[in-house]
Design an enzyme around this catalytic site. Structure first.
Site, PDB file in Angstrom:
ATOM      1  N   ASP A  48       0.831  -1.202   0.000  1.00  0.00           N
ATOM      2  CA  ASP A  48       0.000   0.000   0.000  1.00  0.00           C
ATOM      3  C   ASP A  48       0.860   1.243   0.000  1.00  0.00           C
ATOM      4  O   ASP A  48       2.069   1.170   0.006  1.00  0.00           O
ATOM      5  CB  ASP A  48      -0.837   0.030   1.287  1.00  0.00           C
ATOM      6  N   LYS A  70      -3.588   3.484  -3.374  1.00  0.00           N
ATOM      7  CA  LYS A  70      -4.265   4.554  -4.100  1.00  0.00           C
ATOM      8  C   LYS A  70      -3.299   5.729  -4.176  1.00  0.00           C
ATOM      9  O   LYS A  70      -2.734   6.137  -3.159  1.00  0.00           O
ATOM     10  CB  LYS A  70      -5.500   4.961  -3.287  1.00  0.00           C
ATOM     11  N   MET A 185      -9.057   7.513  10.080  1.00  0.00           N
ATOM     12  CA  MET A 185      -9.636   8.049   8.831  1.00  0.00           C
ATOM     13  C   MET A 185     -10.698   9.119   9.089  1.00  0.00           C
ATOM     14  O   MET A 185     -11.609   9.279   8.295  1.00  0.00           O
ATOM     15  CB  MET A 185     -10.285   6.905   8.014  1.00  0.00           C
TER      16      MET A 185
HETATM   17  N1  SAH Z   1      -4.238  -0.814   9.175  1.00  0.00           N
HETATM   18  C1  SAH Z   1      -3.869   0.517   9.587  1.00  0.00           C
HETATM   19  C2  SAH Z   1      -5.009   1.508   9.420  1.00  0.00           C
HETATM   20  C3  SAH Z   1      -5.400   1.736   7.996  1.00  0.00           C
HETATM   21  S1  SAH Z   1      -6.708   2.872   7.821  1.00  0.00           S
HETATM   22  C4  SAH Z   1      -3.380   0.470  11.035  1.00  0.00           C
HETATM   23  O1  SAH Z   1      -3.537  -0.546  11.709  1.00  0.00           O
HETATM   24  O2  SAH Z   1      -2.798   1.461  11.497  1.00  0.00           O
HETATM   25  C5  SAH Z   1      -5.809   4.356   7.445  1.00  0.00           C
HETATM   26  C6  SAH Z   1      -5.897   5.307   8.612  1.00  0.00           C
HETATM   27  O3  SAH Z   1      -4.988   4.901   9.614  1.00  0.00           O
HETATM   28  C7  SAH Z   1      -5.514   6.728   8.311  1.00  0.00           C
HETATM   29  O4  SAH Z   1      -6.584   7.441   7.750  1.00  0.00           O
HETATM   30  C8  SAH Z   1      -5.186   7.243   9.677  1.00  0.00           C
HETATM   31  O5  SAH Z   1      -6.333   7.516  10.423  1.00  0.00           O
HETATM   32  C9  SAH Z   1      -4.543   6.034  10.306  1.00  0.00           C
HETATM   33  N2  SAH Z   1      -3.085   6.082  10.189  1.00  0.00           N
HETATM   34  C10 SAH Z   1      -2.282   5.252   9.511  1.00  0.00           C
HETATM   35  N3  SAH Z   1      -0.990   5.584   9.709  1.00  0.00           N
HETATM   36  C11 SAH Z   1      -0.999   6.652  10.535  1.00  0.00           C
HETATM   37  C12 SAH Z   1       0.004   7.439  11.143  1.00  0.00           C
HETATM   38  N4  SAH Z   1       1.304   7.201  10.928  1.00  0.00           N
HETATM   39  N5  SAH Z   1      -0.365   8.461  11.953  1.00  0.00           N
HETATM   40  C13 SAH Z   1      -1.660   8.708  12.198  1.00  0.00           C
HETATM   41  N6  SAH Z   1      -2.657   7.996  11.643  1.00  0.00           N
HETATM   42  C14 SAH Z   1      -2.329   6.973  10.845  1.00  0.00           C
END
Ligand code: SAH
Length: 512
Positions: A48, A70, A185
């Site tokens: 991703d 994306k 998100m």
């Molecule tokens: N599987 C991922 C989440 C994917 S959904 C996990 O477990 O972290 C994508 C969302 O994750 C983003 O919109 C944001 O809200 C959050 N996210 C992912 N990486 C992030 C980061 N480094 N800092 C803050 N939010 C993050």
């Protein structure tokens, strides 16, 4: 990797298996050991967008890397298509890693991919990752649970528009939830989310926080209340990816925030050393909180096939004194020795001198304790330290870079030594990466560890040198090169080695 792992072949990626792997939230240190070993051995990696820098570089050179995320402004690869790709690659008998940000089963659609693989009869395994909803708050100094005021935590998607009628979320239940709410998100929908929670009865004065790019260099956190967070986030200009957090634990940040307290937090520091040497300095600066831009201005080109190197190695046992002037010199001398079937015993009769502790450490790694290491790490100091060594009419080897100063060989020759100066390597100009030049433009500090990096960086980027950055030099010779280039040295290390440079930089940052 420097850490030693149990070496067990069965731990590598197996053929015909698809691994659903969490890559963690961004900081390369938060990737699991299992994720690394699978990425390092996989045939195919499907990944991703929100994958931390570095982990993909661990893949094999011949591994197929497929981007399925994306890109802004482009349609995402459809979920069904990703699942078909996983099944297809799994069936070819290759080992496949499906790499996702954070944890694969937390808002990562990993569950759907596992179901699709199960239905297709393709073998798979799941490797959990450090999820952003826990890691970003932790880096912001917010514990998601706490004995005194959060006995539960809820992970919630903020993706759907809360003003829509048919929402999958029960906002009334979330408002009543007796613990911390962590929203993924949600930053784009924050005003509607806050309104909805308040409307459903959550306390508008409850502490709240938003954390952007958690665990990445440049993480930003905004603290406020449920009612105040939308304006605070808009004012700070925070955007995705971000975690929103509501609950009394958010107020604990005042006491616990640790990231921002590191001595180089928020400072962008340019490292100009050759890539092969930069990693130690870059890692030290990062550990102190700096955002490091690697802008190597030189590259090391070994000259191990040169006749003078071959001759020196063949005659190594005849020298009374061998002087080494850099860790690279040590590494390359031993490489040259190895290709000719020689080892450290060839130096058994010589007095071995190292210009500084880095060079001495490189010798120690190869089983040799240097006889002479001066207190100051410049050629003049080595000359002084060698005063007690009898060199008249004796063969002496100075093994070093091609374009070094002649202070040491001249002084030894003056004392009657028969000096062979042998260039083990040349430092040649590296053309800097345009993205790194752009990143360097906003730097707070530029570090120089040798005069050749100063000259080469100037030749390479000229006017684009970051004029507002403070210049940190490792010592007087490098400082002179900086002044010759028409710039001012703001900080000069008192100890002329990378550790001394870091110490001087930290002291300067503490004053500013
Ligand atoms: N599987 C991922 C989440 C994917 S959904 C996990 O477990 O972290 C994508 C969302 O994750 C983003 O919109 C944001 O809200 C959050 N996210 C992912 N990486 C992030 C980061 N480094 N800092 C803050 N939010 C993050």
């Amino acid at each position: 990797m420097s850490r030693s792992l149990p070496r067990d072949a069965s731990r590598a990626a197996r053929p015909g298996v698809v691994y659903l792997v969490g890559a963690g939230p961004g900081d390369p240190g938060l990737v699991t050991v299992r994720a690394l070993e699978l990425v390092a051995s996989a045939d195919v990696v499907l990944h991703d967008r929100l994958i931390g820098a570095g982990i993909l570089e661990q893949a094999r050179d011949d591994a197929e890397l497929i981007y399925v995320g994306k890109r802004p402004g482009e349609p995402a690869v459809a979920q069904g298509e990703i699942e078909s790709l996983l099944i297809e690659h799994g069936r070819t008998g290759r080992s496949v890693v499906r790499l996702k940000g954070g944890d694969p089963f937390v808002f990562g659609r990993g569950g759907e991919e596992a179901e699709a693989l199960a239905a297709a009869g393709v073998g798979f395994e799941v490797v959990p990752g450090v999820t952003a909803g826990v890691a970003a708050p932790a880096y912001a100094g917010i514990p998601v649970t706490h004995r005194d005021d959060a006995s539960a935590v809820a992970f919630v998607t903020g993706h759907e528009d809360p003003s829509k009628d048919e929402t999958a979320l029960d906002w009334a239940a979330l408002a009543r939830f007796p613990g911390t709410l962590v929203l993924y998100m949600g930053v784009g929908n924050l005003p509607a989310i806050a309104e909805r929670l308040e409307g459903a009865g959550r306390d508008p004065a409850e502490p709240a926080a938003a954390i952007e790019r958690g665990t990445h260099a440049g993480q930003r956190t905004v603290g406020s209340t449920l009612a105040g967070l939308p304006d605070a986030v808009a004012e700070a200009g925070l955007g995705a990816p971000a975690i929103l957090l509501f609950g009394p634990v958010a107020a604990r940040r005042d006491a616990i925030a640790w990231l921002e307290r590191r001595p180089l937090h928020g400072r962008r520091v340019v490292v100009t050393r050759a890539r092969a040497q930069a990693s130690g300095l870059a890692a030290t600066l990062r550990a102190l909180g700096a955002e490091v831009v690697e802008l190597p201005a030189i590259r090391i080109e070994p000259r191990l096939d040169a006749a003078e190197v071959r001759d020196a190695v063949a005659d190594l046992h005849t020298y009374a004194l061998v002087c080494l002037t850099s860790p690279n010199g040590v590494r390359l001398l031993f490489e040259a020795m190895a290709t000719r079937g020689r080892d450290a015993r060839a130096l058994a009769n010589a007095t071995v001198a190292a210009i500084g502790p880095g060079t001495a450490a490189a010798l120690a790694d190869r089983g040799l304790i240097a006889d002479i290491v001066p207190d100051r790490f410049v050629a003049e100091a080595l000359v002084e330290a060698l005063a007690a060594v009898e060199v008249r009419d004796r063969p002496v080897l100075v093994a070093r870079a091609a374009e070094a100063r002649d202070v040491l060989p001249d002084a030894l020759a003056e004392r009657g030594a028969k000096v062979d100066v042998v260039a083990l390597y040349e430092t040649v100009r590296e053309d800097p990466d345009p993205a790194a030049i752009d990143a360097a433009a906003g730097a707070d500090y530029v570090t120089f560890t040798s005069s050749s990096t100063v000259r080469n960086l100037f030749d390479a980027i000229g006017d684009r040198f970051p004029r507002n950055a403070r210049i940190v030099s490792i010592g007087p010779v490098t400082s002179q090169a900086v002044r010759d280039a028409g710039l001012t040295v703001d900080v000069e290390a008192r100890r002329h080695d990378p550790a001394g440079l870091v110490e001087a930089l930290v002291a300067d940052a503490g004053r500013g």
